[in-house]
Design an enzyme around this catalytic site. Sequence first.
Site, mmCIF file in Angstrom:
data_model
loop_
_atom_site.group_PDB
_atom_site.id
_atom_site.type_symbol
_atom_site.label_atom_id
_atom_site.label_comp_id
_atom_site.label_asym_id
_atom_site.label_seq_id
_atom_site.Cartn_x
_atom_site.Cartn_y
_atom_site.Cartn_z
ATOM 1 N N SER A 197 -2.576 0.454 -41.389
ATOM 2 C CA SER A 197 -2.879 1.616 -42.242
ATOM 3 C C SER A 197 -4.374 1.894 -42.207
ATOM 4 O O SER A 197 -5.167 0.976 -41.942
ATOM 5 C CB SER A 197 -2.460 1.307 -43.687
ATOM 6 N N TYR A 199 -2.130 -3.614 -51.909
ATOM 7 C CA TYR A 199 -1.439 -3.080 -50.723
ATOM 8 C C TYR A 199 -2.412 -3.022 -49.544
ATOM 9 O O TYR A 199 -2.108 -3.461 -48.437
ATOM 10 C CB TYR A 199 -0.890 -1.679 -51.026
HETATM 11 N N1 LIG Z 1 3.261 6.871 -45.967
HETATM 12 C C1 LIG Z 1 1.978 6.553 -45.832
HETATM 13 O O1 LIG Z 1 1.076 7.236 -46.364
HETATM 14 C C2 LIG Z 1 1.579 5.363 -45.006
HETATM 15 C C3 LIG Z 1 0.226 5.266 -44.635
HETATM 16 C C4 LIG Z 1 -0.178 4.165 -43.878
HETATM 17 C C5 LIG Z 1 0.730 3.203 -43.530
HETATM 18 N N2 LIG Z 1 2.044 3.316 -43.924
HETATM 19 C C6 LIG Z 1 2.959 2.268 -43.496
HETATM 20 O O2 LIG Z 1 3.931 2.859 -42.662
HETATM 21 C C7 LIG Z 1 5.114 2.048 -42.660
HETATM 22 C C8 LIG Z 1 6.321 2.940 -42.867
HETATM 23 O O3 LIG Z 1 6.165 3.581 -44.129
HETATM 24 P P1 LIG Z 1 6.760 5.032 -44.450
HETATM 25 O O4 LIG Z 1 5.666 5.852 -44.957
HETATM 26 O O5 LIG Z 1 7.586 5.499 -43.318
HETATM 27 O O6 LIG Z 1 7.654 4.632 -45.735
HETATM 28 P P2 LIG Z 1 9.230 4.712 -46.018
HETATM 29 O O7 LIG Z 1 9.731 6.064 -45.690
HETATM 30 O O8 LIG Z 1 9.378 4.188 -47.406
HETATM 31 O O9 LIG Z 1 9.850 3.676 -44.978
HETATM 32 C C9 LIG Z 1 9.734 2.282 -45.143
HETATM 33 C C10 LIG Z 1 10.729 1.624 -44.214
HETATM 34 O O10 LIG Z 1 10.570 0.196 -44.322
HETATM 35 C C11 LIG Z 1 11.867 -0.360 -44.473
HETATM 36 N N3 LIG Z 1 11.803 -1.636 -45.185
HETATM 37 C C12 LIG Z 1 11.179 -1.901 -46.354
HETATM 38 N N4 LIG Z 1 11.398 -3.191 -46.709
HETATM 39 C C13 LIG Z 1 12.178 -3.730 -45.731
HETATM 40 C C14 LIG Z 1 12.751 -5.015 -45.523
HETATM 41 N N5 LIG Z 1 12.561 -6.043 -46.400
HETATM 42 N N6 LIG Z 1 13.488 -5.212 -44.414
HETATM 43 C C15 LIG Z 1 13.697 -4.212 -43.535
HETATM 44 N N7 LIG Z 1 13.180 -2.983 -43.663
HETATM 45 C C16 LIG Z 1 12.435 -2.744 -44.763
HETATM 46 C C17 LIG Z 1 12.678 0.691 -45.229
HETATM 47 O O11 LIG Z 1 14.067 0.536 -44.938
HETATM 48 P P3 LIG Z 1 15.166 -0.060 -45.951
HETATM 49 O O12 LIG Z 1 14.749 0.295 -47.351
HETATM 50 O O13 LIG Z 1 16.423 0.634 -45.496
HETATM 51 O O14 LIG Z 1 15.191 -1.522 -45.672
HETATM 52 C C18 LIG Z 1 12.172 1.961 -44.571
HETATM 53 O O15 LIG Z 1 12.885 2.230 -43.385
HETATM 54 C C19 LIG Z 1 4.894 1.001 -43.737
HETATM 55 O O16 LIG Z 1 4.466 -0.199 -43.122
HETATM 56 C C20 LIG Z 1 3.771 1.585 -44.579
HETATM 57 O O17 LIG Z 1 3.035 0.593 -45.237
HETATM 58 C C21 LIG Z 1 2.477 4.380 -44.649
#
Ligand SMILES: NC(=O)c1ccc[n+]([C@@H]2O[C@H](COP(=O)([O-])OP(=O)(O)OC[C@H]3O[C@@H](n4cnc5c(N)ncnc54)[C@H](OP(=O)(O)O)[C@@H]3O)[C@@H](O)[C@H]2O)c1
Length: 224
Positions: free
Chosen positions: A135, A147
């Site tokens: 991130s 986080y």
């Molecule tokens: N959105 C942002 O602004 C942002 C910015 C920088 C980095 N990120 C990073 O990007 C990544 C994806 O985030 P996103 O924004 O796409 O959020 P999201 O839409 O909430 O997706 C998160 C994904 O992680 C999965 N997950 C969570 N816990 C899990 C577990 N214990 N086992 C398996 N899968 C798990 C969820 O699937 P299930 O619930 O079905 O398991 C979901 O598919 C994350 O690492 C987040 O920290 C996000």
Amino acid sequence: MKTMLITGASSGIGEAAARRAVEAGYRVGLAARRKEKLDGLVQELGPDNAMSVGCDVTDFASQQKAVAAVIERFGGLDALFANAGVGSSGSGTAGGDPEEWRQMVLTNVLGVMYSVKAAHEAIAGAKGHILITSSGAGRKVIPGSVYGATKWAMSGYGANLREEMREKGVKVTLIEPGMVDTPFFDEPKPGALVADDIARAVVYALSQPENVLAGEIWVEPLNR
Ligand SMILES: NC(=O)c1ccc[n+]([C@@H]2O[C@H](COP(=O)([O-])OP(=O)(O)OC[C@H]3O[C@@H](n4cnc5c(N)ncnc54)[C@H](OP(=O)(O)O)[C@@H]3O)[C@@H](O)[C@H]2O)c1
């Protein structure tokens, strides 16, 4: 045809990356806990291009099973997108919830290490590619952010892993998104990036010539 395992493929960035990877010619193994969501994406992408596997990244055995299932189905594994992650509602150390911290460390730190541990041998055999969603929060100071600290851990892990894997001919890329409008947040984030912006960065890293390693890609909205 190359194959990639994507964790956190049931939503947001992982889901968008699956679409772009298939468009780029990859077959994808989709992993997350909500298998029904993954099954919907398999229908959309086509069962020749995608498979789903229920997986909790905090459980190493579950990740080993996911890797084995993808290799059995598609005959190998060329790439891993270790992307699953969670945030927290509490703020800072004073206002934070230790149980949320536990889940963040288990998922965002240990979960990624488990993914890499489970997949690295197959990927080394293919001289393939490991991508990790860190991130922008792992690159800059955000006052009090626990986080962010889990993502700083990924900045360190990814950099060290890159050097461990380099001699095996495996590329390691840290994907560092700024704010992306996904279900990660409870409310819409107008003006933020969209998941496909990050998916295109993933495909950029994957599609470089053999001798070109995109080590880190930090993608931000122009107007924050
Ligand atoms: N959105 C942002 O602004 C942002 C910015 C920088 C980095 N990120 C990073 O990007 C990544 C994806 O985030 P996103 O924004 O796409 O959020 P999201 O839409 O909430 O997706 C998160 C994904 O992680 C999965 N997950 C969570 N816990 C899990 C577990 N214990 N086992 C398996 N899968 C798990 C969820 O699937 P299930 O619930 O079905 O398991 C979901 O598919 C994350 O690492 C987040 O920290 C996000």
